[in-house]
Motif scaffolding. Structure first.
Motif, PDB file in Angstrom:
ATOM      1  N   GLU A  34       0.845  -1.192   0.000  1.00 48.51           N
ATOM      2  CA  GLU A  34       0.000   0.000   0.000  1.00 48.51           C
ATOM      3  C   GLU A  34       0.879   1.240   0.000  1.00 48.51           C
ATOM      4  N   ARG A  35       0.582   2.132  -0.949  1.00 46.73           N
ATOM      5  CA  ARG A  35       1.289   3.407  -1.038  1.00 46.73           C
ATOM      6  C   ARG A  35       0.262   4.499  -1.258  1.00 46.73           C
ATOM      7  N   PRO A  36       0.502   5.688  -0.748  1.00 46.30           N
ATOM      8  CA  PRO A  36      -0.448   6.773  -1.000  1.00 46.30           C
ATOM      9  C   PRO A  36      -0.433   7.157  -2.478  1.00 46.30           C
ATOM     10  N   ALA A  37      -1.604   7.483  -2.988  1.00 45.78           N
ATOM     11  CA  ALA A  37      -1.729   7.872  -4.389  1.00 45.78           C
ATOM     12  C   ALA A  37      -1.214   9.291  -4.583  1.00 45.78           C
ATOM     13  N   THR A  38      -0.628   9.521  -5.749  1.00 46.91           N
ATOM     14  CA  THR A  38      -0.185  10.876  -6.076  1.00 46.91           C
ATOM     15  C   THR A  38      -1.004  11.369  -7.258  1.00 46.91           C
ATOM     16  N   PRO A  39      -1.415  12.619  -7.234  1.00 44.92           N
ATOM     17  CA  PRO A  39      -2.193  13.150  -8.346  1.00 44.92           C
ATOM     18  C   PRO A  39      -1.366  13.183  -9.634  1.00 44.92           C
ATOM     19  N   HIS A  40      -2.045  13.065 -10.768  1.00 46.05           N
ATOM     20  CA  HIS A  40      -1.387  13.100 -12.072  1.00 46.05           C
ATOM     21  C   HIS A  40      -0.703  14.451 -12.270  1.00 46.05           C
ATOM     22  N   GLY A  41       0.537  14.418 -12.703  1.00 49.99           N
ATOM     23  CA  GLY A  41       1.264  15.649 -12.980  1.00 49.99           C
ATOM     24  C   GLY A  41       1.880  16.274 -11.744  1.00 49.99           C
ATOM     25  N   SER A  42       1.888  15.579 -10.634  1.00 48.56           N
ATOM     26  CA  SER A  42       2.433  16.157  -9.417  1.00 48.56           C
ATOM     27  C   SER A  42       3.953  16.172  -9.412  1.00 48.56           C
ATOM     28  N   ALA A  43       4.566  15.507 -10.368  1.00 48.35           N
ATOM     29  CA  ALA A  43       6.024  15.448 -10.411  1.00 48.35           C
ATOM     30  C   ALA A  43       6.603  16.648 -11.141  1.00 48.35           C
ATOM     31  N   GLY A  44       5.812  17.679 -11.342  1.00 48.55           N
ATOM     32  CA  GLY A  44       6.295  18.877 -12.001  1.00 48.55           C
ATOM     33  C   GLY A  44       6.148  18.826 -13.511  1.00 48.55           C
ATOM     34  N   VAL A  45       5.392  17.853 -14.009  1.00 53.88           N
ATOM     35  CA  VAL A  45       5.176  17.735 -15.440  1.00 53.88           C
ATOM     36  C   VAL A  45       4.072  18.708 -15.838  1.00 53.88           C
ATOM     37  N   ALA A  46       4.344  19.497 -16.855  1.00 55.48           N
ATOM     38  CA  ALA A  46       3.347  20.461 -17.325  1.00 55.48           C
ATOM     39  C   ALA A  46       2.251  19.730 -18.086  1.00 55.48           C
ATOM     40  N   VAL A  47       0.995  20.056 -17.782  1.00 53.22           N
ATOM     41  CA  VAL A  47      -0.139  19.443 -18.446  1.00 53.22           C
ATOM     42  C   VAL A  47      -0.597  20.384 -19.554  1.00 53.22           C
ATOM     43  N   THR A  48      -0.682  19.859 -20.758  1.00 50.11           N
ATOM     44  CA  THR A  48      -1.124  20.674 -21.894  1.00 50.11           C
ATOM     45  C   THR A  48      -2.588  20.367 -22.197  1.00 50.11           C
ATOM     46  N   PRO A  49      -3.294  21.279 -22.856  1.00 43.51           N
ATOM     47  CA  PRO A  49      -4.698  21.018 -23.205  1.00 43.51           C
ATOM     48  C   PRO A  49      -4.849  19.827 -24.150  1.00 43.51           C
ATOM     49  N   ASP A  50      -3.827  19.503 -24.895  1.00 47.63           N
ATOM     50  CA  ASP A  50      -3.900  18.393 -25.843  1.00 47.63           C
ATOM     51  C   ASP A  50      -3.281  17.113 -25.290  1.00 47.63           C
ATOM     52  N   TRP A  51      -3.307  16.925 -23.974  1.00 50.06           N
ATOM     53  CA  TRP A  51      -2.683  15.741 -23.381  1.00 50.06           C
ATOM     54  C   TRP A  51      -3.318  14.470 -23.900  1.00 50.06           C
ATOM     55  N   TRP A  52      -4.629  14.480 -24.155  1.00 49.90           N
ATOM     56  CA  TRP A  52      -5.301  13.275 -24.652  1.00 49.90           C
ATOM     57  C   TRP A  52      -4.809  12.925 -26.051  1.00 49.90           C
TER      58      TRP A  52
END
Length: 59
Positions: A34-52
Motif C-alpha cells: 500500500e502506497r499513498p496515491a499521487t495526483p497526475h502531474g504532481s512530479a512537475g510535469v506540465a499538463v497541456t490542453p492536448d494531453w489526450w
C-alpha cells in the motif's frame, strides 16, 4: 545393471524428498503493498490542453 538401478533409486529418493510437502503458505497481507496515491502531474510535469491527443498517439 545394478548401478543403473541404484541411480534410479537415488533419483526417486531425491524426487520424493523434494516433492513430499507443499511450500509454505503466503499470507495475502504479505502480497499487497500500500502506497499513498499521487495526483497526475504532481512530479512537475506540465499538463497541456492536448494531453489526450499526445497520450492516444494522434488517433
Amino acid at each position: 545393471m545394478d548401478q543403473v538401478h541404484e541411480s534410479g533409486n537415488e533419483a526417486e529418493t531425491q524426487r520424493r524428498t523434494r516433492f513430499s510437502h507443499l511450500p509454505d503458505r503466503i499470507r495475502v497481507e504479505d502480497t499487497v503493498e500500500e502506497r499513498p496515491a499521487t495526483p497526475h502531474g504532481s512530479a512537475g510535469v506540465a499538463v497541456t490542453p492536448d494531453w489526450w491527443l499526445i497520450r492516444m498517439g494522434g488517433v
